[in-house]
Design a protein around this motif. Structure first.
Motif, mmCIF file in Angstrom:
data_model
loop_
_atom_site.group_PDB
_atom_site.id
_atom_site.type_symbol
_atom_site.label_atom_id
_atom_site.label_comp_id
_atom_site.label_asym_id
_atom_site.label_seq_id
_atom_site.Cartn_x
_atom_site.Cartn_y
_atom_site.Cartn_z
ATOM 1 N N LEU A 1 41.264 -31.658 2.446
ATOM 2 C CA LEU A 1 40.304 -30.556 2.465
ATOM 3 C C LEU A 1 40.599 -29.668 1.261
ATOM 4 C CD1 LEU A 1 39.972 -29.391 6.189
ATOM 5 C CD2 LEU A 1 38.276 -30.534 4.790
ATOM 6 N N GLU A 2 41.883 -29.610 0.908
ATOM 7 C CA GLU A 2 42.295 -29.026 -0.369
ATOM 8 C C GLU A 2 42.838 -30.175 -1.199
ATOM 9 O OE1 GLU A 2 41.995 -26.066 -1.440
ATOM 10 O OE2 GLU A 2 42.167 -24.629 0.219
ATOM 11 N N GLN B 1 33.872 -31.135 8.017
ATOM 12 C CA GLN B 1 34.426 -31.913 6.895
ATOM 13 C C GLN B 1 35.655 -32.689 7.327
ATOM 14 O OE1 GLN B 1 34.720 -28.545 4.053
ATOM 15 N NE2 GLN B 1 34.138 -30.081 2.556
ATOM 16 N N SER B 2 36.496 -32.035 8.110
ATOM 17 C CA SER B 2 37.737 -32.688 8.536
ATOM 18 C C SER B 2 37.439 -33.895 9.414
ATOM 19 C CB SER B 2 38.643 -31.696 9.266
ATOM 20 O OG SER B 2 38.230 -31.530 10.605
ATOM 21 N N ARG C 1 46.092 -28.680 4.747
ATOM 22 C CA ARG C 1 44.789 -29.075 4.221
ATOM 23 C C ARG C 1 44.903 -30.130 3.130
ATOM 24 N NH1 ARG C 1 44.101 -24.875 6.850
ATOM 25 N NH2 ARG C 1 42.120 -24.235 7.759
ATOM 26 N N GLU D 1 34.257 -26.421 7.725
ATOM 27 C CA GLU D 1 35.521 -27.085 7.420
ATOM 28 C C GLU D 1 35.874 -28.100 8.513
ATOM 29 O OE1 GLU D 1 39.101 -24.746 7.542
ATOM 30 O OE2 GLU D 1 39.766 -25.616 5.650
ATOM 31 N N ASN E 1 36.711 -23.191 15.842
ATOM 32 C CA ASN E 1 35.651 -23.776 15.026
ATOM 33 C C ASN E 1 34.748 -24.740 15.782
ATOM 34 O OD1 ASN E 1 36.794 -22.276 13.062
ATOM 35 N ND2 ASN E 1 37.621 -23.971 11.882
ATOM 36 N N GLN F 1 32.368 -20.466 7.991
ATOM 37 C CA GLN F 1 32.980 -21.414 7.075
ATOM 38 C C GLN F 1 33.933 -22.369 7.806
ATOM 39 O OE1 GLN F 1 31.655 -21.044 4.061
ATOM 40 N NE2 GLN F 1 32.634 -22.975 3.489
ATOM 41 N N GLY F 2 34.579 -21.853 8.828
ATOM 42 C CA GLY F 2 35.530 -22.665 9.588
ATOM 43 C C GLY F 2 34.864 -23.849 10.280
ATOM 44 N N LEU G 1 29.390 -26.708 -0.853
ATOM 45 C CA LEU G 1 29.881 -28.059 -0.623
ATOM 46 C C LEU G 1 29.721 -28.938 -1.852
ATOM 47 C CD1 LEU G 1 28.485 -28.685 2.967
ATOM 48 C CD2 LEU G 1 30.885 -28.539 2.333
#
Lengths: 220, 340
Positions: free
Chosen positions: B60-61, A125-126, B55, A122, B98, A118-119, A47
């Protein structure tokens, strides 16, 4: 079989061993946990990628882990003396134990945290989670089973190290085994200490596995 | 309707990934405008760059070049803290859900609320409300491992709705689900779009998903934006090769051994679904046709969709058939090299 005197010595030795093991594991985690987290965060796909910090910790961890514990113990005697005032006895032994165990624990923490999907990171983060939130609420929380299992491994390893420190007057069961079993050929006392050490490891392993299983919700 | 507000604007973004011996261009100068309240589909073969594109919408990207605007705000110019704030308004759901495996369903939904510092009790109340919306109230105390794929995605949707987002990004959200579950998840997304006015961007490789719920579609091919437009336009008149390939999915292999080269594509738009057009045509012309592909559905009594027919070799009969279909107000397009 044993005189009361010997029995009370063994009991005391057990407590001293537990004291050394638990205290040094505690301090080793205070050092090793942040180091492990930093390794995970600063690695290339982490990160907070930072090659410089990652490399430094990586190299230091490897160096300390390459030094055999007994050598390390003798090597840092001046440091130990400066810190606790003497170089032998249980409390003094906690210093080399902590220093030897911290890099080992950093690696264990690193591998536990890398297991986290990892998902999920992510996804956090989103949602706008900060790095701190991700470390605290995602990495450590999701990896908790693996962290506990690895903590059990760390405890057993540090217990072994603490017994080794007996050769230089570290105190505890290892100390008793060396003094009675090795120097005085009282093999029965040595066997007794070995059995006590085995029991300690078994109990730790049992509790660790039990707790890890209890808090694991990843399976049905 | 008046011109709608632009929700997402992608301006000339490119993204390349450096590997040891090569640079991979995942996106090449992509431009896109998505309006408020739309359900926008982004479709492409796997590896086309669609996941990278989505993303880039919440950074995120980070694109190598170009700009991404959300409600006019350029994300590329924001500080990390500001970006995190913007992200709380852009929810995202994923192919593999997720979810946090060590948290209950209810606590999973509370997660984004904890991040913004909502009080625990308040967060739980809100989470319970959201569970009602996704129809999973009875699973509040369950752990993700105890749920089916469809249920997990429902939890992920509830979690996504927790922050009252303006945008919902769906990255292959139905690709791990069976067709029935896919339908129910798509229906749920539709409901969310309608009731909360949330703009939805759907990334998928499945044509049916786009057909089912999207109003607009963009086709991505090897990092290039091949085509954009309303779903109806793009599907009934695909212009680019990439679009045609997607619309006639899986053609070349399966039909290549057939002899006749006269193939037509017919598009149903306004025929009552009760009318057996093809059957009547066969009876009228007294010759068989081969249905190579058919994808039609009944929407409110009107047939929608398309079919690909292989007509008889006899030119007169074939032309009669085409005339018959055109008479029935179907669009007919002769496909020159559909069958090699």
């Amino acid at each position: 079989m044993f005189s009361n005197e010997i029995i009370s010595m063994l009991v005391e030795g057990t407590w001293v061993t537990l004291y050394m093991t638990l205290t040094s594991t505690f301090f080793a985690y205070i050092l090793g946990l942040p180091l492990g987290i930093t390794l995970v965060l600063t690695r290339k796909d982490g990160l907070r990628p930072n090659q410089f910090i990652y490399k430094i910790i990586d190299v230091v961890v490897n160096i300390v882990r390459s030094v055999p514990f007994l050598i390390l113990l003798i090597l840092i005697i001046p440091f130990t003396r400066a810190l606790v005032g003497k170089s032998y006895g249980p409390t003094a032994t906690i210093v080399p134990l902590t220093i030897a165990a911290a890099p080992f624990i950093a690696r264990l923490v690193e591998s536990s945290l890398l297991e986290v999907d990892q998902g999920v990171i992510e996804a956090a983060q989103s949602m706008g989670a900060s790095t701190w939130h991700i470390v605290w609420k995602v990495l450590l929380a999701e990896a908790r089973t693996s962290l506990i299992i690895n903590a059990t491994i760390a405890l057993a390893t540090i217990l072994g190290y603490s017994a080794m420190s007996g050769t230089v007057g570290g105190g505890g069961l290892g100390d008793i085994a060396i003094r009675y079993g090795y120097y005085r050929y009282e093999t029965d006392i040595m066997f007794a200490t070995v059995i006590l050490l085995i029991l300690l490891v078994q109990i730790m392993q049992y509790i660790g596995t039990k707790v890890a299983k209890k808090i694991d919700k990843r399976y049905r | 309707m008046a011109i709608q507000e632009i929700m997402i604007k992608v301006e000339d973004i490119s993204k390349s990934f450096e590997s040891k011996d090569a640079t991979v261009n995942a996106l090449n100068h992509v431009n896109l405008e998505i309006h408020k309240g739309e359900i926008y589909g982004v479709i492409g073969m796997s590896g086309a760059g669609k996941s990278t594109l989505v993303r880039c919408l919440n950074l995120l990207e980070k694109p190598t070049s170009g700009n991404v605007y959300i409600e006019g705000k350029n994300l590329m110019q924001l500080s990390e803290k500001e970006l995190r704030e913007v992200r709380t308004h852009i929810a995202m759901i994923f192919q593999h859900f997720n979810l946090l495996m060590q948290r209950t369903v209810l606590d999973n939904i509370c997660f984004p609320l904890e991040i913004v510092g909502m009080k625990k009790k308040e967060a739980r109340e809100k989470a319970k409300e959201l569970l009602k919306i996704v129809d999973l109230e009875e699973k509040a105390k369950a752990y993700p491992a105890q749920l089916s794929g469809g249920q997990k995605q429902r939890v992920a949707i509830a979690r996504a709705l927790a922050m009252d987002p303006k945008i919902l990004l769906c990255d292959e959200a139905t690709s791990a689900l069976d067709p029935t579950t896919t339908k129910s998840i798509l229906a749920l997304l539709k409901k969310i779009n309608r009731e909360f006015g949330i703009t939805i961007v759907i990334i998928t490789h499945e044509m049916t998903v786009v057909q089912e719920i999207c109003s607009h579609v963009a086709i991505i091919d090897h990092g290039d934006l091949a085509e954009t437009g309303t779903v109806e336009d793009v599907f009934s008149h695909p212009k680019t090769k990439a679009a045609k390939k997607l619309v006639f999915q899986g053609e070349d292999k399966e039909y290549s051994e057939l002899s006749s080269k006269r193939c037509v594509r017919i598009v149903f738009k306004e025929n009552p679904s009760a009318e057996p057009v093809i059957g009547n045509m066969i009876l009228e012309c007294k010759a068989p046709v081969n249905i190579l592909q058919a994808d039609t559905k009944d929407i409110g009594g009107i047939a929608h969709g398309q079919m690909i027919l292989q007509l008889p070799d006899d030119e007169i009969i074939a032309n009669r058939m085409i005339a018959y279909l055109q008479e029935r107000k179907l669009e007919v397009e002769v496909l020159e090299d559909y069958v090699q």
